[in-house]
Design a protein around this motif. Structure first.
Motif, PDB file in Angstrom:
ATOM      1  N   LEU A   1       0.493  -7.667   5.406  1.00 41.67           N
ATOM      2  CA  LEU A   1       0.760  -6.906   4.747  1.00 41.67           C
ATOM      3  C   LEU A   1       0.165  -6.064   3.293  1.00 41.67           C
ATOM      4  CD1 LEU A   1       4.970  -6.658   5.875  1.00 41.67           C
ATOM      5  CD2 LEU A   1       2.808  -5.003   6.437  1.00 41.67           C
ATOM      6  N   ILE A   2       0.691  -6.878   2.344  1.00 43.68           N
ATOM      7  CA  ILE A   2      -0.474  -6.851   1.154  1.00 43.68           C
ATOM      8  C   ILE A   2      -2.316  -6.372   1.167  1.00 43.68           C
ATOM      9  CG2 ILE A   2      -0.976  -8.076  -1.285  1.00 43.68           C
ATOM     10  CD1 ILE A   2       1.198  -9.827  -0.883  1.00 43.68           C
ATOM     11  N   GLN A   3      -2.807  -7.255   2.195  1.00 42.02           N
ATOM     12  CA  GLN A   3      -3.629  -6.939   2.436  1.00 42.02           C
ATOM     13  C   GLN A   3      -4.080  -5.050   2.533  1.00 42.02           C
ATOM     14  OE1 GLN A   3      -5.411  -8.860   5.805  1.00 42.02           O
ATOM     15  NE2 GLN A   3      -7.410  -9.427   4.993  1.00 42.02           N
ATOM     16  N   ALA A   4      -2.953  -4.463   3.722  1.00 39.50           N
ATOM     17  CA  ALA A   4      -3.446  -4.019   3.351  1.00 39.50           C
ATOM     18  C   ALA A   4      -3.151  -2.000   2.884  1.00 39.50           C
ATOM     19  CB  ALA A   4      -2.438  -2.960   5.520  1.00 39.50           C
ATOM     20  N   ASP A   5      -1.672  -3.034   2.118  1.00 37.52           N
ATOM     21  CA  ASP A   5      -1.161  -2.113   0.547  1.00 37.52           C
ATOM     22  C   ASP A   5      -2.697  -1.678  -0.434  1.00 37.52           C
ATOM     23  OD1 ASP A   5       0.955  -1.426   2.153  1.00 37.52           O
ATOM     24  OD2 ASP A   5       2.245  -3.349   0.391  1.00 37.52           O
ATOM     25  N   LEU A   6      -3.357  -3.140  -0.274  1.00 33.27           N
ATOM     26  CA  LEU A   6      -4.109  -3.135  -1.429  1.00 33.27           C
ATOM     27  C   LEU A   6      -5.012  -2.359  -1.216  1.00 33.27           C
ATOM     28  CD1 LEU A   6      -4.245  -6.746  -3.033  1.00 33.27           C
ATOM     29  CD2 LEU A   6      -2.527  -5.027  -4.148  1.00 33.27           C
ATOM     30  N   LYS A   7      -5.875  -2.520  -0.215  1.00 29.38           N
ATOM     31  CA  LYS A   7      -7.123  -1.836   0.688  1.00 29.38           C
ATOM     32  C   LYS A   7      -6.652  -0.032   0.218  1.00 29.38           C
ATOM     33  CE  LYS A   7      -8.803  -1.241   5.153  1.00 29.38           C
ATOM     34  NZ  LYS A   7      -9.391  -0.913   6.574  1.00 29.38           N
ATOM     35  N   LYS A   8      -5.929   0.287  -0.085  1.00 27.12           N
ATOM     36  CA  LYS A   8      -5.720   1.275   0.352  1.00 27.12           C
ATOM     37  C   LYS A   8      -5.998   1.855  -2.030  1.00 27.12           C
ATOM     38  CE  LYS A   8      -1.446   2.258   3.412  1.00 27.12           C
ATOM     39  NZ  LYS A   8      -0.621   1.476   3.374  1.00 27.12           N
ATOM     40  N   VAL A   9      -6.002   0.906  -2.000  1.00 29.08           N
ATOM     41  CA  VAL A   9      -6.481   0.834  -4.180  1.00 29.08           C
ATOM     42  C   VAL A   9      -7.876   0.168  -3.883  1.00 29.08           C
ATOM     43  CG1 VAL A   9      -4.053   1.291  -4.445  1.00 29.08           C
ATOM     44  CG2 VAL A   9      -5.374  -0.466  -4.626  1.00 29.08           C
ATOM     45  N   GLY A  10      -8.682   0.387  -2.680  1.00 23.85           N
ATOM     46  CA  GLY A  10      -9.790  -0.771  -2.923  1.00 23.85           C
ATOM     47  C   GLY A  10     -10.091  -1.507  -3.398  1.00 23.85           C
ATOM     48  N   ILE A  11      -8.767  -2.364  -3.233  1.00 26.93           N
ATOM     49  CA  ILE A  11      -9.358  -4.317  -2.980  1.00 26.93           C
ATOM     50  C   ILE A  11      -9.402  -4.641  -2.086  1.00 26.93           C
ATOM     51  CG2 ILE A  11      -8.136  -6.208  -4.143  1.00 26.93           C
ATOM     52  CD1 ILE A  11      -6.691  -4.692  -6.656  1.00 26.93           C
TER      53      ILE A  11
END
Lengths: 560, 342
Positions: free
Chosen positions: A403-413
């Motif tokens: 879930l964290i992976q998906a969230d951070l993907k949205k800000v380019g990480i």
């Protein structure tokens, strides 16, 4: 060839089968075992205890099975706010410099009389000194008996703190400390600081069976051990000469059932009265004859950053990543709503919790802006270490990591999820090989220091317990000041300031305080669970079945 | 009868020798050192290991080794369990009675229900009741035991709450083990809650025993039916009818006795089948018997327990076979003359 049986024979045959059926159903009446079961509790526990001495372990299963059932402490916690109250010590006195603590013991406290030991005297100062010297003094005859490891006491550096323990008279004991420490009393009230019998120890030396001290326990607690079959059961009987009012149940049996489904089956089939760690919460709530207890445990599941490694050595990046994570979604998915969202490392039930601490906000836009300021406009790639095991504070770290992976993907990480076998995972974390990680902490006692010092102090970076490697002098000064004073209001204000620093600096993102569950029949009354430490059956009793049904019906009516 | 007994005894001894040979060879077939597999001493120090090698004659040829193994078994030393490090013989003595108890109750249940139903079916040959009984028997025989066990727990323990789902006796009762057969031990104990315990033990055995009994009961139905049909077709029954005896007189005085003799021979054979079903049932109902222990040993790769457990179990089943043979011979003098065992 056919035979036609007379009515007479048919009647006999019918009688025969009717008799068989009656015989089989004869025992199905509800009255059976009632009088014994009315006086007893069967607890379906999740595992066998490793020992019967809580000084030697930190395992929850062992503490649940032994600490409050078999033993008492000098002082203990009471009430919702966990204040420290007298137990075996009827009062105590702390000198103004906080270095000398004198305990005045009760005079009429008996030890258990069992098949293997009959005490000849009541509790006195020798027993207290014996119990603590066993831990402190490496030359004590019992120090090395079960391996010489006392994990809780070693983790709080008990041997460096206590200089000596003196006997003033038979009922007065004085602890001499090397420095003032306001968590000292809290430590003495934990499940680990139990009082053993010095007389029993002496007898074991004479019998040359010193190991028995930890396997055939003698304490002052509300129950005494009768029988233990590894992997099968523990049988306790009421301690008839308990120094407080006797326990209401006569017999307490731990039915050791490691399988979750078999515990549930036994609970549903009324073969156990109380079940540890139940599954199928919905099913239990639906049944009118069962109740589900839940307490928010004193723990914290968090997402930590290695502040010694780029990019998390930058405070801005830590803040940005925290803002980019939808914490509420993590709590809802991973804990399935069975946890409280954490706003600081300290649970809301702790007396030092500060209501004014700002809550976490989820703001990906602001996160992107902060990343730009920090020089990561294009984002970056990082590792996230997810713990491989299930713990109360984080039941599914891998899902949380995704879930964290998906969230951070949205800000380019871009996030790589990394996992190792549990012991390797902890060892590598302690060595600081990680960038960020999911982990948690369960408190041993309700003193707030148990969250602040072991998790985030500078000294904890050296022992490898502070896996964020964050070291902040201002924070350390505050928690040290808080330990040196006994004034609760002062301590509260110091801890509030420390929480503020944590909120601004973000060495970790607190996620959730999980709950501990237990299921029981509605006829079982009295508090068993506490929000930290082991369970206690001292106040438990069984209501007569008719009363229980009525009260369940009333409850139902009230709900409607 | 003497020759018959001697024949059976020699058969027993010979079969046991073959069984021990098999269990001895398992020690070599399992992975690891044979001496450790046979003795179960996984934490042996070098000195202890040397002593073990000496005790099991590990450096000699196979015949000497087998002889050493045999003498250990005869002395009651079945080795240590690899997982719990307790002597297997004491574990077996503790667990076997529970299995015997469950199997015997199940056998009785199967006989008490199956045989009369079979007789009724035979008497009502080719009528509706015959067909109904046969169809029910067929259905009962085809249900897998683990499924039936779980279904029984779901229905009688969880939904209806009538019967307990696990164990032999509520843990609340403290009954000392004397004979190992719980019902006797309860009667022998001086616990004040004796009768409550007895009732509780009865409650505990109903579900597992019924589950174990189902398959043999269906077999008994068919056996009793076939045997009765056969007896009713014999000429002496016809003669009795011609003499004007009533149906009751014929069935109770002549037919049942003769039909029963044929069934008794099969009881022994059914017992082996029953013990196998009991082993699976023990796992489902957490019955503390040898079957559950053996299956757990397989999970835990406890080789010593597996080989000794199998030996004890097969020995037990064989003894039951011989006993039924004796019983049959006692009832039916014609059988004593037969040269070979069943």
């Amino acid at each position: 060839m056919n035979f036609n049986l007379s009515k007479h024979t048919k009647a006999w045959l019918q009688l025969y089968f009717a008799f068989l059926a009656i015989f089989m159903l004869a025992a199905c009446s509800d009255q059976n075992t009632q009088s014994v079961s009315q006086r007893s509790i069967i607890y379906c526990s999740e595992g066998s205890p490793e020992t019967f001495n809580p000084q030697l372990v930190t395992s929850g299963t062992t503490i649940d099975a032994t600490s409050h059932q078999l033993y008492d402490r000098l002082i203990t916690y009471q009430g919702a706010d966990n204040t420290i109250v007298p137990a075996l010590a009827k009062s105590w006195h702390v000198t103004r410099d906080g270095k000398k603590i004198t305990f005045y013991l009760r005079k009429d406290v008996s030890f258990h009389a069992t098949d293997y030991f009959t005490p000849s005297r009541k509790l006195n100062a020798d027993d207290v000194i014996f119990s603590f010297n066993r831990i402190l003094d490496a030359n004590h005859p019992f120090h090395n008996i079960s391996g010489g490891i006392y994990p809780f006491f070693q983790s709080v550096e008990f041997e460096n703190l206590v200089d000596s323990i003196e006997k003033i008279n038979d009922y007065t004991v004085r602890f001499q400390l090397n420095r003032a420490d306001s968590s000292f009393l809290a430590n003495l009230a934990t499940d680990f600081a139990i009082i053993l019998s010095a007389e029993y120890a002496q007898e074991l030396i004479e019998r040359n069976t010193m190991h028995d001290i930890d396997t055939h326990p003698i304490g002052t607690g509300p129950f005494k051990l009768k029988e233990y079959r590894v992997g099968s059961l523990i049988r306790y009987y009421r301690h008839e000469n308990y120094w407080q009012e006797n326990a209401q149940i006569e017999q307490l049996v731990y039915d050791i059932s490691p399988s979750k489904t078999s515990r549930l089956t036994k609970l549903l089939a009324k073969e156990c009265d109380v079940s540890s760690y139940p599954i199928a919460h919905k099913k239990i709530i639906e049944r009118p004859d069962l109740t589900l207890d839940a307490v928010t445990a004193l723990n914290i599941g968090y997402y930590g950053f290695n502040t010694k490694k780029p990019p998390f050595d930058s405070k801005l990046v830590r803040l940005a990543v925290s803002l980019a994570i939808n914490k509420q979604a993590l709590v809802d998915t991973v804990y399935q709503g069975e946890a409280d969202t954490a706003h600081s490392i300290l649970p809301q039930t702790s007396w030092a919790y500060d209501k004014n601490i700002p809550h976490h906000e989820y703001n990906p836009n602001q996160a992107r802006a902060l990343l730009e300021v920090a020089g990561y406009a294009q984002g970056f790639t990082m590792d996230l270490w997810a713990m491989p095991v299930q713990r109360a504070y984080n039941p599914n770290a891998v899902t949380m990591a995704k879930l964290i992976q998906a969230d951070l993907k949205k800000v380019g990480i871009k996030v790589n999820i990394v996992s190792y076998e549990w012991s390797t995972f902890l060892r590598r974390l302690a060595q600081g090989e990680h960038q960020s990680f999911l982990l948690g902490w369960s408190a041993d006692h309700p003193d707030p220091d148990n969250f602040f010092t072991p998790m985030l102090s500078c000294s904890a970076t050296e022992t490898g317990n502070n896996r964020t490697f964050w070291c902040n002098q201002a924070y350390d000064d505050l928690i040290e000041k808080a330990l040196k004073t006994a004034n609760v209001a002062d301590r509260k204000s110091y801890y509030a300031q420390a929480m503020k620093i944590l909120h601004d600096e973000k060495p970790l993102l607190p996620i959730a305080h999980s709950k501990r569950y237990q299921a029981r029949g509605v006829n079982v009354k009295g508090n068993i669970l506490a929000n930290f430490g082991g369970i206690s059956f001292y106040h438990v009793f069984k209501q007569a079945p008719s009363e229980a049904t009525t009260s369940a019906a009333t409850q139902l009516e009230e709900q409607q | 009868m003497l020759i018959f007994t001697l024949r059976r005894l020699s058969l027993f001894v010979f079969t046991m020798l073959v069984l021990t040979l098999l269990s001895f060879s398992l020690g070599f077939l399992f992975p690891g050192d044979a001496v450790i597999n046979l003795s179960g001493q996984i934490h042996a120090t070098p000195t202890q290991l040397a002593e073990l090698n000496n005790a099991y004659q590990a450096d000699k040829n196979f015949i000497v080794q087998y002889w050493a193994y045999l003498s250990h078994i005869v002395n009651g030393d079945l080795g240590l369990s690899m997982s719990s490090q307790t002597p297997i013989s004491s574990e077996v003595l503790k667990l076997l009675p529970a299995t015997i108890e469950l199997s015997l109750v199940a056998l009785m249940l199967a006989m008490l229900i199956g045989i009369p139903l079979g007789f009724i079916a035979a008497i009502r040959h080719n009528k509706t009741s015959d067909n109904v009984i046969l169809s029910v028997a067929m259905l009962g025989y085809s249900i897998p035991v683990f499924w039936l066990g779980l279904l029984a727990i779901l229905l009688f323990s969880i939904t209806l709450g009538w019967l307990p789902s696990a164990g032999r006796l509520s843990l609340l009762f403290e009954i000392d083990m004397v004979t190992g057969i719980l019902f006797f031990d309860i009667l022998l104990s001086n616990s004040p809650e004796k009768w409550q315990a007895f009732q509780d033990a009865t409650m505990h055995i109903i579900l597992p025993a019924s589950v174990v009994a189902l398959a043999p009961a269906t077999i008994f139905i068919r056996l009793a039916r076939a045997s009765m049909v056969e007896v009713l077709a014999t000429s002496y029954i016809r003669a009795a009818r011609a003499k004007g005896l009533s149906a009751q007189q014929i069935i109770f005085r002549h037919a049942i006795r003769n039909a029963l003799i044929k069934i008794i021979r099969h009881v022994g054979l059914q017992f082996a089948n029953l013990v196998t079903i009991a082993m699976v049932t023990e796992v489902i109902f957490s019955w503390p018997g040898i079957g559950r222990w053996l299956i757990e040993s397989i999970y835990q790769r406890d080789y010593t327990a597996i080989q000794s457990g199998l030996l004890v179990l097969s020995c037990f089943i064989f003894i039951v076979h011989i006993l039924t043979d004796f019983f049959y011979a006692a009832l039916n003098p014609l059988a004593r003359g037969k040269k070979h065992g069943a």
